[in-house]
Enzyme design. Structure first.
Site, PDB file in Angstrom:
ATOM      1  N   ILE A 160       0.730  -1.257   0.054  1.00 39.70           N
ATOM      2  CA  ILE A 160      -0.004  -0.039   0.019  1.00 39.70           C
ATOM      3  C   ILE A 160       0.829   1.129   0.107  1.00 39.70           C
ATOM      4  O   ILE A 160       0.449   2.338  -0.688  1.00 39.70           O
ATOM      5  CB  ILE A 160      -0.890  -0.136   1.116  1.00 39.70           C
ATOM      6  N   LYS A 203      -4.885  -1.548  15.787  1.00 40.87           N
ATOM      7  CA  LYS A 203      -5.461  -0.742  14.792  1.00 40.87           C
ATOM      8  C   LYS A 203      -6.691   0.168  15.296  1.00 40.87           C
ATOM      9  O   LYS A 203      -7.041   1.261  14.843  1.00 40.87           O
ATOM     10  CB  LYS A 203      -6.018  -1.649  13.594  1.00 40.87           C
ATOM     11  N   VAL A 247      -6.666  -6.545   1.363  1.00 45.30           N
ATOM     12  CA  VAL A 247      -6.059  -6.225   0.092  1.00 45.30           C
ATOM     13  C   VAL A 247      -4.805  -6.897  -0.194  1.00 45.30           C
ATOM     14  O   VAL A 247      -3.955  -7.362   0.636  1.00 45.30           O
ATOM     15  CB  VAL A 247      -5.338  -4.637   0.657  1.00 45.30           C
ATOM     16  N   TYR A 266      -2.925  -7.072  16.763  1.00 44.17           N
ATOM     17  CA  TYR A 266      -3.135  -6.528  15.319  1.00 44.17           C
ATOM     18  C   TYR A 266      -4.547  -5.611  15.620  1.00 44.17           C
ATOM     19  O   TYR A 266      -4.695  -4.444  15.370  1.00 44.17           O
ATOM     20  CB  TYR A 266      -3.193  -7.413  14.098  1.00 44.17           C
TER      21      TYR A 266
HETATM   22  P1  NDP Z   1       3.269  -5.127   3.562  1.00 47.52           P
HETATM   23  O1  NDP Z   1       3.634  -6.176   4.546  1.00 47.52           O
HETATM   24  O2  NDP Z   1       3.115  -5.095   2.164  1.00 47.52           O
HETATM   25  O3  NDP Z   1       4.108  -3.892   3.824  1.00 47.52           O
HETATM   26  C1  NDP Z   1       4.411  -3.503   5.280  1.00 47.52           C
HETATM   27  C2  NDP Z   1       5.076  -2.106   5.228  1.00 47.52           C
HETATM   28  O4  NDP Z   1       5.503  -1.942   6.390  1.00 47.52           O
HETATM   29  C3  NDP Z   1       6.567  -2.327   4.276  1.00 47.52           C
HETATM   30  O5  NDP Z   1       7.075  -1.272   3.837  1.00 47.52           O
HETATM   31  C4  NDP Z   1       7.519  -2.683   5.634  1.00 47.52           C
HETATM   32  O6  NDP Z   1       8.772  -2.117   5.373  1.00 47.52           O
HETATM   33  C5  NDP Z   1       7.050  -1.447   6.815  1.00 47.52           C
HETATM   34  N1  NDP Z   1       7.254  -2.098   7.784  1.00 47.52           N
HETATM   35  C6  NDP Z   1       6.908  -2.853   8.807  1.00 47.52           C
HETATM   36  N2  NDP Z   1       7.658  -2.916   9.815  1.00 47.52           N
HETATM   37  C7  NDP Z   1       8.472  -1.772   9.844  1.00 47.52           C
HETATM   38  C8  NDP Z   1       9.514  -1.402  10.742  1.00 47.52           C
HETATM   39  N3  NDP Z   1       9.754  -1.907  12.011  1.00 47.52           N
HETATM   40  N4  NDP Z   1      10.135  -0.377  10.321  1.00 47.52           N
HETATM   41  C9  NDP Z   1      10.033   0.277   9.086  1.00 47.52           C
HETATM   42  N5  NDP Z   1       9.040  -0.306   8.217  1.00 47.52           N
HETATM   43  C10 NDP Z   1       8.230  -1.297   8.511  1.00 47.52           C
HETATM   44  O7  NDP Z   1       1.802  -4.716   3.839  1.00 47.52           O
HETATM   45  P2  NDP Z   1       0.485  -3.475   3.437  1.00 47.52           P
HETATM   46  O8  NDP Z   1       1.341  -2.963   2.397  1.00 47.52           O
HETATM   47  O9  NDP Z   1      -0.534  -4.410   3.225  1.00 47.52           O
HETATM   48  O10 NDP Z   1       0.217  -2.727   4.793  1.00 47.52           O
HETATM   49  C11 NDP Z   1       0.382  -1.349   4.813  1.00 47.52           C
HETATM   50  C12 NDP Z   1      -0.669  -0.780   5.856  1.00 47.52           C
HETATM   51  O11 NDP Z   1      -1.642  -1.387   5.680  1.00 47.52           O
HETATM   52  C13 NDP Z   1      -0.291  -1.583   7.349  1.00 47.52           C
HETATM   53  O12 NDP Z   1      -0.250  -0.679   8.438  1.00 47.52           O
HETATM   54  C14 NDP Z   1      -1.331  -2.561   7.259  1.00 47.52           C
HETATM   55  O13 NDP Z   1      -1.544  -2.875   8.837  1.00 47.52           O
HETATM   56  C15 NDP Z   1      -2.580  -1.775   6.658  1.00 47.52           C
HETATM   57  N6  NDP Z   1      -3.672  -2.871   6.225  1.00 47.52           N
HETATM   58  C16 NDP Z   1      -3.192  -3.862   5.348  1.00 47.52           C
HETATM   59  C17 NDP Z   1      -4.335  -4.616   5.040  1.00 47.52           C
HETATM   60  C18 NDP Z   1      -3.853  -5.695   3.913  1.00 47.52           C
HETATM   61  O14 NDP Z   1      -4.960  -6.358   3.683  1.00 47.52           O
HETATM   62  N7  NDP Z   1      -2.999  -5.731   3.316  1.00 47.52           N
HETATM   63  C19 NDP Z   1      -5.552  -4.274   5.558  1.00 47.52           C
HETATM   64  C20 NDP Z   1      -5.635  -3.497   6.628  1.00 47.52           C
HETATM   65  C21 NDP Z   1      -4.972  -2.697   7.071  1.00 47.52           C
HETATM   66  P3  NDP Z   1       9.931  -3.283   5.206  1.00 47.52           P
HETATM   67  O15 NDP Z   1       9.684  -3.902   3.948  1.00 47.52           O
HETATM   68  O16 NDP Z   1      11.415  -2.686   5.083  1.00 47.52           O
HETATM   69  O17 NDP Z   1       9.880  -4.213   6.481  1.00 47.52           O
END
Ligand code: NDP
Length: 254
Positions: free
Chosen positions: A22, A163, A192, A159
């Site tokens: 996202i 949220k 997503v 989680y």
């Molecule tokens: P991804 O797992 O694809 O991406 C997660 C992102 O968070 C990555 O860019 C990762 O970076 C970063 N991240 C996690 N931990 C850390 C950390 N300690 N420091 C820096 N960066 C960190 O997930 P999504 O794109 O799906 O999720 C994005 C957001 O959307 C989140 O907050 C998630 O909870 C929320 N969300 C997602 C849903 C879904 O269905 N996918 C539904 C509802 C909410 P790196 O690669 O460097 O670890």
């Protein structure tokens, strides 16, 4: 009124987790809308590298683990040093963990809360100061429908709770800064397609439960979430603050 209200020309954004999923989709649509963006994450993905190489004047990246003590001040300062100001913060980085409530240990509870609530709190706190100096700004926190309803079939006490907390933090911040030109909203996505959900989508049982409970009968795409974030960040949402925008294919309707 024209479509220009959706543009971000001249704006500077900081997007956490901007390397994939996202966050990367938000970076792309913000760039198309005219913003310059500082992206941050722990790892540099091929897609991120390509974006930085294609448009180095529009995007930059700073490596950070959002849980590091110095990360919030460092990534905000990196944005100011590179682009001169900060207009929009997207608190997107997040993690999930599954497990029965009665077996969920303190360490995992802290890790999920540190990443999904405490880090966004600390980053927002660091970003508020330059926004106050500038006389305004916009923040979008990525929450989840998991903050409004218990997930199924996966069990996710940490989680879901984190949220729900970021939704409440969003409303609290919106109230506190509404009269100082800073709007604060959250997006609550449903299921997503991303690395976070890849395992569940590949699992036939989970896939069926998630799909059957989504009236539109499909998962969302990161680009569909990014469009919502653009709306909340742009002048199109000039009277919107303290909202949690649900984008879930109808999941919460029943
Ligand atoms: P991804 O797992 O694809 O991406 C997660 C992102 O968070 C990555 O860019 C990762 O970076 C970063 N991240 C996690 N931990 C850390 C950390 N300690 N420091 C820096 N960066 C960190 O997930 P999504 O794109 O799906 O999720 C994005 C957001 O959307 C989140 O907050 C998630 O909870 C929320 N969300 C997602 C849903 C879904 O269905 N996918 C539904 C509802 C909410 P790196 O690669 O460097 O670890």
């Amino acid at each position: 009124m024209t479509m220009d209200i959706f543009r971000l020309d001249g704006k500077v954004a900081l997007i956490t987790g901007g390397n994939r999923g996202i966050g990367l989709a938000v970076a792309r649509i913000f760039g198309e809308a005219g913003a310059r963006c500082m992206l941050t994450s722990r790892s540099e993905t091929p897609a991120l590298k390509a974006l930085l190489a294609e448009t180095p004047d529009r995007f930059d990246w700073v490596q950070a683990d959002v849980n590091d003590a110095d990360a919030p001040e460092r990534i905000v300062q990196a944005t100011l040093d590179r682009f001169g100001k900060l207009d929009v913060l997207v608190n997107n980085a997040g993690v999930a963990a599954n497990g029965d409530f009665h077996d969920f240990d303190d360490e995992r509870m802290h890790y999920i809360f540190d990443t999904n609530l405490i880090a966004p709190f600390r980053i927002a706190r660091a970003a508020i100061r330059p926004m106050l100096d500038q006389g305004g700004g916009a923040m979008v926190n990525i929450g989840s429908i998991s903050g409004m309803v218990a997930n199924k079939p996966q069990l996710q006490v940490a989680y879901n709770s984190s949220k729900a907390a970021i939704h409440t933090m969003t409303k609290t911040m919106a109230f506190e800064y509404a009269d100082r030109g800073i709007r604060v909203n959250a997006l609550a996505p449903g299921y997503v397609v991303s690395d976070m959900t890849a395992g569940g989508i590949a699992n036939a049982d989970w896939n069926r439960v998630w799909t059957e409970n989504t009236p539109m009968g499909r998962f969302g795409q990161p680009e569909e979430m990014a469009a919502c974030v653009l709306f909340l960040a742009s002048d199109a949402a000039s009277y919107v603050t303290g909202s949690v925008l649900v984008a879930d294919g109808g999941y919460l309707t029943h």
